[in-house]
Design an enzyme around this catalytic site. Structure first.
Site, PDB file in Angstrom:
ATOM      1  N   GLY A 231     -12.975  42.927 -15.283  1.00  0.00           N
ATOM      2  CA  GLY A 231     -11.298  42.850 -15.027  1.00  0.00           C
ATOM      3  C   GLY A 231     -11.143  43.926 -13.779  1.00  0.00           C
ATOM      4  O   GLY A 231     -10.125  43.963 -13.337  1.00  0.00           O
ATOM      5  N   GLU A 273     -18.738  44.653 -17.255  1.00  0.00           N
ATOM      6  CA  GLU A 273     -19.314  43.162 -17.260  1.00  0.00           C
ATOM      7  C   GLU A 273     -18.326  42.462 -16.154  1.00  0.00           C
ATOM      8  O   GLU A 273     -17.473  41.315 -16.480  1.00  0.00           O
ATOM      9  CB  GLU A 273     -19.097  42.544 -18.395  1.00  0.00           C
ATOM     10  CG  GLU A 273     -18.126  42.939 -19.379  1.00  0.00           C
ATOM     11  CD  GLU A 273     -18.213  42.252 -20.632  1.00  0.00           C
ATOM     12  OE1 GLU A 273     -19.420  42.288 -21.266  1.00  0.00           O
ATOM     13  OE2 GLU A 273     -17.272  42.114 -21.431  1.00  0.00           O
ATOM     14  N   GLY A 275     -16.917  40.157 -13.270  1.00  0.00           N
ATOM     15  CA  GLY A 275     -17.169  39.027 -12.322  1.00  0.00           C
ATOM     16  C   GLY A 275     -16.369  38.764 -11.088  1.00  0.00           C
ATOM     17  O   GLY A 275     -17.027  38.775  -9.912  1.00  0.00           O
ATOM     18  N   ARG A 276     -15.019  38.688 -11.244  1.00  0.00           N
ATOM     19  CA  ARG A 276     -14.151  38.638  -9.977  1.00  0.00           C
ATOM     20  C   ARG A 276     -14.619  39.394  -9.021  1.00  0.00           C
ATOM     21  O   ARG A 276     -14.643  39.054  -7.957  1.00  0.00           O
ATOM     22  CB  ARG A 276     -12.801  38.916 -10.506  1.00  0.00           C
ATOM     23  CG  ARG A 276     -11.798  38.548  -9.592  1.00  0.00           C
ATOM     24  CD  ARG A 276     -10.537  39.034  -9.923  1.00  0.00           C
ATOM     25  NE  ARG A 276     -10.170  38.512 -11.438  1.00  0.00           N
ATOM     26  CZ  ARG A 276      -9.638  37.668 -11.605  1.00  0.00           C
ATOM     27  NH1 ARG A 276      -9.154  36.612 -11.176  1.00  0.00           N
ATOM     28  NH2 ARG A 276      -9.347  37.292 -12.957  1.00  0.00           N
ATOM     29  N   ARG A 311      -5.780  28.590  -9.891  1.00  0.00           N
ATOM     30  CA  ARG A 311      -5.153  29.857 -10.147  1.00  0.00           C
ATOM     31  C   ARG A 311      -3.720  29.932  -9.545  1.00  0.00           C
ATOM     32  O   ARG A 311      -2.598  30.477 -10.436  1.00  0.00           O
ATOM     33  CB  ARG A 311      -5.967  31.011  -9.755  1.00  0.00           C
ATOM     34  CG  ARG A 311      -7.214  31.196  -9.961  1.00  0.00           C
ATOM     35  CD  ARG A 311      -7.938  32.579  -9.779  1.00  0.00           C
ATOM     36  NE  ARG A 311      -7.398  33.742 -10.243  1.00  0.00           N
ATOM     37  CZ  ARG A 311      -6.454  34.409  -9.573  1.00  0.00           C
ATOM     38  NH1 ARG A 311      -6.170  34.310  -8.381  1.00  0.00           N
ATOM     39  NH2 ARG A 311      -5.870  35.547 -10.102  1.00  0.00           N
ATOM     40  N   TYR A 315      -1.207  30.643 -12.732  1.00  0.00           N
ATOM     41  CA  TYR A 315      -0.950  32.055 -12.706  1.00  0.00           C
ATOM     42  C   TYR A 315       0.230  32.227 -11.692  1.00  0.00           C
ATOM     43  O   TYR A 315       0.710  33.667 -11.444  1.00  0.00           O
ATOM     44  CB  TYR A 315      -1.770  32.858 -12.634  1.00  0.00           C
ATOM     45  CG  TYR A 315      -3.095  33.061 -13.577  1.00  0.00           C
ATOM     46  CD1 TYR A 315      -2.902  32.962 -14.897  1.00  0.00           C
ATOM     47  CD2 TYR A 315      -4.509  32.884 -12.944  1.00  0.00           C
ATOM     48  CE1 TYR A 315      -4.038  33.100 -15.654  1.00  0.00           C
ATOM     49  CE2 TYR A 315      -5.488  32.609 -13.741  1.00  0.00           C
ATOM     50  CZ  TYR A 315      -5.370  32.752 -15.191  1.00  0.00           C
ATOM     51  OH  TYR A 315      -6.339  32.609 -15.917  1.00  0.00           O
ATOM     52  N   CYS A 342      -0.238  14.658  -9.689  1.00  0.00           N
ATOM     53  CA  CYS A 342       0.952  14.161  -9.916  1.00  0.00           C
ATOM     54  C   CYS A 342       1.528  15.343 -10.946  1.00  0.00           C
ATOM     55  O   CYS A 342       1.884  15.001 -12.161  1.00  0.00           O
ATOM     56  CB  CYS A 342       1.113  12.776 -10.742  1.00  0.00           C
ATOM     57  SG  CYS A 342       0.530  11.441  -9.571  1.00  0.00           S
ATOM     58  N   GLU A 343       1.590  16.277 -10.453  1.00  0.00           N
ATOM     59  CA  GLU A 343       2.024  17.642 -11.173  1.00  0.00           C
ATOM     60  C   GLU A 343       2.777  18.605 -10.171  1.00  0.00           C
ATOM     61  O   GLU A 343       2.083  18.734  -8.805  1.00  0.00           O
ATOM     62  CB  GLU A 343       1.099  18.511 -11.621  1.00  0.00           C
ATOM     63  CG  GLU A 343       0.308  18.083 -13.056  1.00  0.00           C
ATOM     64  CD  GLU A 343       1.342  17.805 -14.240  1.00  0.00           C
ATOM     65  OE1 GLU A 343       2.127  18.770 -14.255  1.00  0.00           O
ATOM     66  OE2 GLU A 343       1.023  17.324 -15.026  1.00  0.00           O
TER      67      GLU A 343
HETATM   68  C1  LIG Z   1     -13.545  37.087 -18.172  1.00  0.00           C
HETATM   69  C2  LIG Z   1     -14.270  38.264 -18.815  1.00  0.00           C
HETATM   70  C3  LIG Z   1     -15.031  39.178 -17.999  1.00  0.00           C
HETATM   71  C4  LIG Z   1     -14.918  39.209 -16.667  1.00  0.00           C
HETATM   72  O1  LIG Z   1     -13.799  39.151 -16.089  1.00  0.00           O
HETATM   73  P1  LIG Z   1     -13.563  39.411 -14.477  1.00  0.00           P
HETATM   74  O2  LIG Z   1     -12.010  39.429 -14.157  1.00  0.00           O
HETATM   75  O3  LIG Z   1     -14.314  38.326 -13.721  1.00  0.00           O
HETATM   76  O4  LIG Z   1     -14.251  40.448 -14.111  1.00  0.00           O
HETATM   77  C5  LIG Z   1     -15.890  40.245 -18.518  1.00  0.00           C
HETATM   78  N1  LIG Z   1     -15.968  40.260 -19.972  1.00  0.00           N
HETATM   79  C6  LIG Z   1     -15.147  39.516 -20.622  1.00  0.00           C
HETATM   80  C7  LIG Z   1     -15.154  39.617 -22.169  1.00  0.00           C
HETATM   81  C8  LIG Z   1     -14.267  38.407 -20.231  1.00  0.00           C
HETATM   82  O5  LIG Z   1     -13.791  37.664 -21.161  1.00  0.00           O
END
Ligand SMILES: *Cc1c(COP(=O)(O)O)cnc(C)c1O
Length: 415
Positions: A231, A273, A275-276, A311, A315, A342-343
Site C-alpha cells: 500500500g 508486501e 507491489g505498486r 485506473r 477510480y 463504448c463506455e
Molecule cells: C493489493 C495488495 C497488496 C499490494 O498493494 P500495493 O498497493 O500494490 O502495494 C499487498 N497485500 C495485499 C494483501 C493486497 O491485497
C-alpha cells in the site's frame, strides 16, 4: 514535486512500434532494480531481517518477477495462478506469502505444498485448514484494526473492509492454532492502498507491534515476523512526493526499540508486501493518437483503452501524460484523452492541458507498471496489449505478446 521522466525517446518508440504495434506497456528494468535496492537499504537495520514480498497482482509477469527475485524480494500471492507463477520461478516456500481471502481449499493445498507462509484471513480458516489439510507448522494471521485505524480512499475504512480478524479473534486464533500444532507465528495487516503519508505506515507498525506484545502477554506466544502489508503509494501527480521509506524505516526502528525490545520480542523479522511502489513508476503505456475530435469538448482518441489501464476509469485516478517529441511545446489544449470502448468513462484524462496533438502522435501514459496491464479485461472485444522490457543495457525484449483474435475465440466451444 516529482519529475515525470520518460526513459526512452520518440525515435526508439517509432522503431519499436514497427515490430510491436501500439499500444504496449514498457517497463524500465534499471528503475525497478534501483527502487528494489533502495527499499532493501532503507530497512537494513532490522535485526531479524527485512523482506518485501512483491504483490504479484500488481505486475504478474515472470520476467519482471525474476528481476525482483535477483533483488532479494519474495512474492505475495493470492490465487492459484499467482502461486503457479512463483512456482515457475522456483521460489522457495519461505519467499512466498499466501495472503488470500474467501479461499478455496485447492488454493490452500497448493500453498501448503509449496511450503508458502499461509496468511489466514479468518478465525474459521484455522479449523478449516486443520480439517482439510492439516494446519501448517507456520501460520500468519491478518489483523483488521477496525475503528483503531482511519480509512483510505482505495481500500476503504477497516471496519467496512472484508479482510482480517478482529483483535479478540487474533488472540484466540493464536491459541487455537497452537492447540492444532502450529509452532511459528506471524502477524499481518494491510490497511492502506496508494497511501503517500509515511506516518501512516509507522502508525500501522505501532498497532501491530503493540498487538504482538499483547499476544505474548495473553498467550505466551511470540510472533517471529510482522508483515506490515503493502500500500505504499506513488506520486502519480507531478505535485506529489514519493514516500520517504527512510522516514518510515526510522519510525519503525524507534517503535521496535521502545515497544518490541522491552517486551522481549527481539529479533522479529519485518516484512512488507508492496507491489505498486516497486514497479508502478517504472511502467509506461505507449499509445498512438488515432483521431482528434471537436464537439462540445476537444477529444484526443487513442489506440489504447480502459482495457489496457482501468485506473482512470474506475477510480478517477490521475495518470500523467506526455506527448513524445512535444515535451517542450506549450500545453495549450484542454482535452479529454479517450479510448474506444463504448463506455463514456473510457477516458485517460479529462480536461487535461496538453500540447496540440495530431493523429499519429505517440503518447506516453505514466506510472502503469503496477495494477495496469494486470487489471486488463476483454470487454467490448478489446484485446490485451503486449508488455515489453527496457533492459539495463538499453535493448528491448518482448515479455508478453499482445492477445490476438485467436486468443479471444480460444475459450468458445464452436462445435
Ligand atoms: C493489493 C495488495 C497488496 C499490494 O498493494 P500495493 O498497493 O500494490 O502495494 C499487498 N497485500 C495485499 C494483501 C493486497 O491485497
Amino acid at each position: 514535486m516529482t519529475e515525470k521522466h520518460v526513459p526512452f525517446d520518440r525515435d526508439l518508440v517509432e522503431r519499436l512500434s514497427e515490430q510491436y504495434p501500439t499500444p504496449f506497456h514498457i517497463y524500465d528494468e534499471a528503475g525497478i532494480r534501483a527502487t528494489a535496492r533502495a527499499m532493501k537499504a532503507a530497512f537494513d537495520w532490522v535485526p531479524g531481517g527485512f523482506k518485501n514480498y512483491f504483490a504479484v497482482k500488481a505486475l504478474p509477469n515472470p520476467s519482471v518477477m525474476a528481476i525482483l527475485t535477483e533483488e532479494g524480494m519474495g512474492f505475495d500471492c493470492s490465487s492459484l495462478a499467482e502461486l503457479a507463477l512463483a512456482e515457475y520461478l522456483k521460489t522457495p516456500g519461505d519467499d512466498i506469502m499466501f495472503t488470500s481471502n474467501d479461499t478455496p481449499v485447492e488454493e490452500f493445498a497448493r500453498a501448503v505444498d509449496l511450503g508458502a507462509i499461509v496468511n489466514l484471513d479468518d478465525y474459521r480458516h484455522i479449523d478449516f485448514l486443520h480439517d482439510h489439510l492439516g494446519l501448517p507448522v507456520r501460520v500468519c494471521m491478518r489483523y483488521n484494526p477496525g475503528s483503531l485505524k482511519g480509512g483510505n480512499v482505495i481500500i476503504g475504512k477497516p471496519e467496512e473492509a472484508k479482510y482480517g480478524f478482529t483483535r479478540e479473534q487474533i488472540v484466540a486464533g493464536y491459541r487455537r492454532a497452537q492447540e492444532l500444532g502450529a509452532r511459528e507465528f506471524g502477524l499481518h495487516a494491510m490497511v492502506a492502498s496508494n497511501e503517500l503519508n509515511p506516518d501512516y505506515f509507522v502508525e500501522t507498525g505501532k498497532i501491530l507491534f503493540e498487538l504482538a506484545v499483547e499476544v505474548l502477554e495473553k498467550t505466551g506466544l511470540r510472533v517471529s515476523f510482522i508483515n506490515l502489508g503493502g500500500g505504499v503509494g506513488i506520486p502519480y501527480r507531478p505535485d506529489q512526493d514519493a514516500v520517504d521509506l527512510r522516514r518510515v524505516s526510522e519510525g519503525l526502528r524507534e517503535l521496535y526499540d521502545t515497544v518490541l525490545k522491552p517486551a522481549g520480542l527481539d529479533p522479529v523479522r519485518i516484512f512488507m508486501e508492496n507491489g505498486r511502489v516497486v514497479t508502478g513508476p517504472h511502467g509506461y503505456l505507449v499509445s498512438r493518437v488515432r483521431h482528434i475530435k471537436e464537439t462540445y469538448k476537444h477529444y484526443v482518441g487513442l489506440d489504447a483503452s480502459m482495457a489496457n489501464l482501468m485506473r482512470p476509469g474506475v477510480y478517477g485516478a490521475y495518470h500523467h501524460i506526455s506527448v513524445l517529441g512535444k515535451e517542450n511545446e506549450p500545453a495549450t489544449e484542454t482535452c479529454d484523452v479517450t479510448g474506444s470502448l463504448c463506455e463514456n468513462n473510457d477516458k485517460f484524462a479529462i480536461d487535461r492541458q496538453l500540447p496540440r496533438m495530431e493523429p499519429g502522435d505517440l503518447v506516453v501514459i505514466h506510472d502503469t507498471g503496477a495494477h495496469g496491464h494486470s487489471m486488463g479485461f476483454n470487454y467490448n472485444g478489446k484485446l490485451r496489449s503486449a508488455e515489453l522490457l527496457l533492459r539495463v543495457d538499453g535493448s528491448v525484449r518482448l515479455i508478453r505478446r499482445a492477445e490476438t483474435l485467436h486468443d479471444y475465440f480460444a475459450t468458445l466451444d464452436l462445435a
